[in-house]
Design a protein around this motif. Structure first.
Motif, short mmCIF file in Angstrom:
data_model
loop_
_atom_site.label_atom_id
_atom_site.label_comp_id
_atom_site.label_asym_id
_atom_site.label_seq_id
_atom_site.Cartn_x
_atom_site.Cartn_y
_atom_site.Cartn_z
N ASP A 172 10.09 13.08 -62.94
CA ASP A 172 10.00 13.51 -61.55
C ASP A 172 10.88 14.75 -61.34
N ILE A 173 10.36 15.71 -60.60
CA ILE A 173 11.10 16.97 -60.42
C ILE A 173 12.43 16.74 -59.72
N GLY A 174 12.50 15.83 -58.80
CA GLY A 174 13.74 15.61 -58.07
C GLY A 174 14.69 14.63 -58.72
N ALA A 175 14.33 14.07 -59.88
CA ALA A 175 15.19 13.08 -60.52
C ALA A 175 16.44 13.73 -61.10
N ALA A 176 17.52 12.97 -61.12
CA ALA A 176 18.77 13.47 -61.70
C ALA A 176 18.61 13.62 -63.21
N PRO A 177 19.19 14.65 -63.80
CA PRO A 177 19.10 14.80 -65.27
C PRO A 177 19.77 13.63 -65.97
N ALA A 178 19.29 13.33 -67.17
CA ALA A 178 19.90 12.31 -68.01
C ALA A 178 21.12 12.91 -68.70
N THR A 285 7.32 26.41 -41.51
CA THR A 285 7.54 25.01 -41.17
C THR A 285 8.38 24.33 -42.24
N GLU A 286 9.45 23.66 -41.82
CA GLU A 286 10.27 22.90 -42.75
C GLU A 286 9.64 21.53 -42.98
N VAL A 287 9.72 21.04 -44.21
CA VAL A 287 9.14 19.74 -44.52
C VAL A 287 10.14 18.65 -44.16
N SER A 288 9.61 17.49 -43.79
CA SER A 288 10.46 16.36 -43.46
C SER A 288 9.82 15.09 -44.03
N PRO A 289 10.57 14.33 -44.83
CA PRO A 289 11.95 14.57 -45.25
C PRO A 289 12.03 15.69 -46.26
N PRO A 290 13.22 16.25 -46.50
CA PRO A 290 13.35 17.33 -47.48
C PRO A 290 12.89 16.89 -48.86
N LEU A 344 5.43 24.21 -56.42
CA LEU A 344 6.52 25.11 -56.08
C LEU A 344 7.83 24.33 -56.26
N VAL A 345 8.67 24.78 -57.16
CA VAL A 345 9.91 24.07 -57.47
C VAL A 345 11.04 24.70 -56.67
N THR A 346 11.36 24.11 -55.54
CA THR A 346 12.47 24.56 -54.69
C THR A 346 12.71 23.50 -53.63
N ASP A 347 13.98 23.37 -53.24
CA ASP A 347 14.29 22.47 -52.12
C ASP A 347 14.43 23.24 -50.81
N GLU A 348 14.18 24.55 -50.85
CA GLU A 348 14.27 25.38 -49.65
C GLU A 348 12.91 25.43 -48.93
N THR A 349 12.94 25.90 -47.69
CA THR A 349 11.72 26.10 -46.94
C THR A 349 10.88 27.19 -47.60
N VAL A 350 9.58 27.01 -47.66
CA VAL A 350 8.72 28.02 -48.27
C VAL A 350 7.82 28.63 -47.19
N ARG A 351 7.45 29.89 -47.43
CA ARG A 351 6.53 30.60 -46.56
C ARG A 351 5.37 31.09 -47.42
N ILE A 352 4.16 30.71 -47.03
CA ILE A 352 2.97 31.11 -47.77
C ILE A 352 2.08 31.89 -46.82
N LEU A 353 1.85 33.16 -47.12
CA LEU A 353 1.02 34.03 -46.29
C LEU A 353 -0.28 34.32 -47.01
N ASP A 354 -1.37 34.10 -46.32
CA ASP A 354 -2.69 34.48 -46.83
C ASP A 354 -2.92 35.94 -46.44
N GLN A 355 -2.81 36.82 -47.41
CA GLN A 355 -2.89 38.25 -47.10
C GLN A 355 -4.30 38.71 -46.75
N SER A 356 -5.31 37.86 -46.96
CA SER A 356 -6.67 38.21 -46.55
C SER A 356 -7.02 37.64 -45.19
N SER A 357 -6.07 36.95 -44.57
CA SER A 357 -6.31 36.32 -43.26
C SER A 357 -5.81 37.21 -42.14
N SER A 358 -6.48 37.14 -40.99
CA SER A 358 -6.02 37.86 -39.80
C SER A 358 -5.58 36.89 -38.70
#
Length: 535
Positions: A172-178, A285-290, A344-358
């Motif tokens: 699991d990505i969020g698991a503590a290392p052994a 948008t921030e995810v909940s729970p983190p 996406l491997v990060t615990d921070e908020t992410v921003r995804i922009l569709d550059q073909s969208s108006s």
């Protein structure tokens, strides 16, 4: 290869003693079966056969036994010998199960040779790379080629699945290392994990904080062969016998040293939050729970800008993976495929922009001031550009009082970036190639506050405009001139130079009320090509 066990030599028939009876006729040279010679084929080591003709060289029986070490700490399975200058020693190594073995040594630069039945084993770099050995008995020769003296320590470690392997490690990505501890330079340390063949895996072996170690580690199955190096993307092939049992093998030196092992499943990950596209003009948008990872599945194929956002600014590139490996590593704008799930491997908020969208874009009028603002950290605005394909434009932008410095990028309908540097945009040299319609994307620009108001003016530069006329001047104090005012949201202007009212070569100056040069300007011809300018 086959290892040759030693068998007792064949016995010879005794000569007959004389007696009173007539002697039996002696066998002719062709009657008995010939005795084996050194040129006979090497017998199968699993069948008892006569051994080769003894030589004057020491046999394996003259060398002390070196037991095989298990994975982890080798314990007592370490050969020790003191070698003087150009000294030599040998050990007997018995392999019960065929497979890859690794020889580890300590005690200086040494020459190692492994042989079976007097035949060298074809593993030239014994102290560097694993060696595939058949079951059997081997002789290991150790030679010191230099003038040094000291103790030599050596261990032989089977790399196949066996005792001594710790685990399993969570993928699991969020698991503590052994956590582990490398207690000997002569040990191969093992951590198992379970994964599905075809899964995308990335593993890490790191010394504990504040410590140092040289690390040689790889992902393997039950055979010990290298499938992938750690810290590299690894699409797992079927494991041993088609199972999903895999391991991380590692050698760390100098020891002892504590370390951690981390194995992350990047395809179909567990425990990740699902995120979607951020509309223009909206806060991310921030995810909940983190969550320490996110997954994103685009609904259409195209160019996307993906960033992870810290406490301020435009953020940084995010570690993102497709099912077959990392993507968007060189740029935060890349093409993503509809229906494919990206990790996406990060615990921070992410921003995804569709550059073909108006979606969320606003309209602007050519030549008129457009006032906008970024209300939240990480917000990105968008304005539609009312110009056709192949037009040339200028986009002039500036912050309002105590506002945000706007960073502008012009894209076409597919999201392809056309113009992005301030000089090209403000000078009117942005050529609109690609596919219409076009848009200008506005985000926070370094430095300054991450939120606040800004102003923006779009001008078309490849055709006549309604700009005020710049009259022809002279070198007198009262020369004709045009006044350009700034402040109260105004930060730029445009002027027309009539061809029938000016010479072919002229001096153009932009000065403040005191006569000092100030500001930037660009002179363009009627097609939008730059003729001259000042910056």
């Amino acid at each position: 290869m086959a290892a040759t066990p030693t068998a007792p030599p064949a016995s010879e028939a005794p000569a007959p003693e004389p007696d009173s009876t007539p002697p039996e006729p002696e066998p002719t040279p062709t009657d008995p079966a010939p005795e084996p010679t050194p040129t006979d084929p090497t017998p199968n080591p699993t069948e008892p056969t006569a051994g080769p003709t003894p030589s004057t060289e020491p046999t394996a029986d003259a060398c002390p036994a070196l037991p095989l070490a298990t994975l982890g700490d080798p314990g007592d399975a370490v050969g020790r010998v003191t070698l003087g200058p150009r000294g030599s020693a040998c050990f007997t190594v018995t392999v019960e199960n065929p497979g890859l073995h690794r020889l580890l040594l300590r005690g200086g630069y040494l020459s190692l040779t492994l042989s079976s039945g007097g035949t060298p084993v074809a593993c030239p770099a014994l102290d560097i790379t694993p060696c595939a050995l058949d079951a059997g008995t081997y002789r290991l020769d150790v030679v010191r080629p230099d003038a040094y003296s000291g103790e030599v320590q050596i261990a032989v470690v089977p790399l196949t699945a066996g005792p001594g392997c710790q685990g399993p490690v969570s993928t699991d990505i969020g698991a503590a290392p052994a956590a582990g501890s490398a207690t000997s330079d002569l040990g191969i340390f093992c951590h198992s994990f379970t994964a599905t063949p075809g899964a995308l895996i990335k593993a890490y072996v790191r010394p504990a904080s504040g410590t140092f170690a040289n690390i040689h580690a790889w992902i393997t199955d039950g055979t010990g062969k290298r499938l992938c190096n750690v810290e590299y993307d690894c699409v797992l092939p079927p494991g041993t016998a088609g199972t999903g049992d895999y391991r991380v093998l590692a050698h760390l030196s100098p020891s002892p040293v504590p370390y951690t092992v981390e194995v992350r499943r990047l395809s179909d990950p567990a425990g990740c939050a699902v995120v979607s596209v951020t509309a223009y003009g909206s806060a991310p948008t921030e995810v909940s729970p983190p969550a320490s990872c996110k997954t994103f599945t685009p609904v259409r194929t195209g160019a996307y800008a993906v960033r992870r956002l810290g406490t301020s600014g435009d953020g940084n590139a995010v570690e993102m993976y497709a099912p077959t490996g990392r993507t968007c590593a060189a740029s935060d704008v890349c093409s993503l495929t509809a229906g494919v799930t990206y990790t996406l491997v990060t615990d921070e908020t992410v921003r995804i922009l569709d550059q073909s969208s108006s979606e969320g874009c606003e309209n602007v009028t050519l030549g008129q001031l457009h006032r906008g603002g970024l209300a939240a950290s990480g917000e990105v605005d968008c304005v539609r550009l009312p110009v056709p394909q192949d037009a040339r434009i200028a986009v002039q932008a500036a912050p309002a009082v105590d506002g945000v410095i706007p960073d502008v990028t012009v894209v076409d309908a597919t999201g392809t970036t056309l113009c992005w540097d301030k000089e090209t945009l403000s000078s009117g040299g942005c050529a609109l190639a690609g596919t219409a319609p076009y848009r200008a994307i506005v985000k926070w620009g370094y430095p300054g506050p991450v939120t606040g108001s800004y102003g923006l003016v779009v001008r078309r530069t490849d055709r006549a405009s309604d700009c005020r006329v710049l009259p022809a001047g002279d070198f007198g104090k009262e020369s004709a001139r045009a006044t350009v005012l700034t402040g109260d949201g105004a930060f730029g202007d445009c002027l027309t130079i009539p061809a029938n009212d000016h010479s072919t070569r002229e001096l153009v100056r932009l000065t403040d009320a005191a006569g000092n040069a100030t500001g930037d300007f660009t002179v363009l011809d009627e097609t939008g090509e730059q003729v001259c300018g000042y910056s």
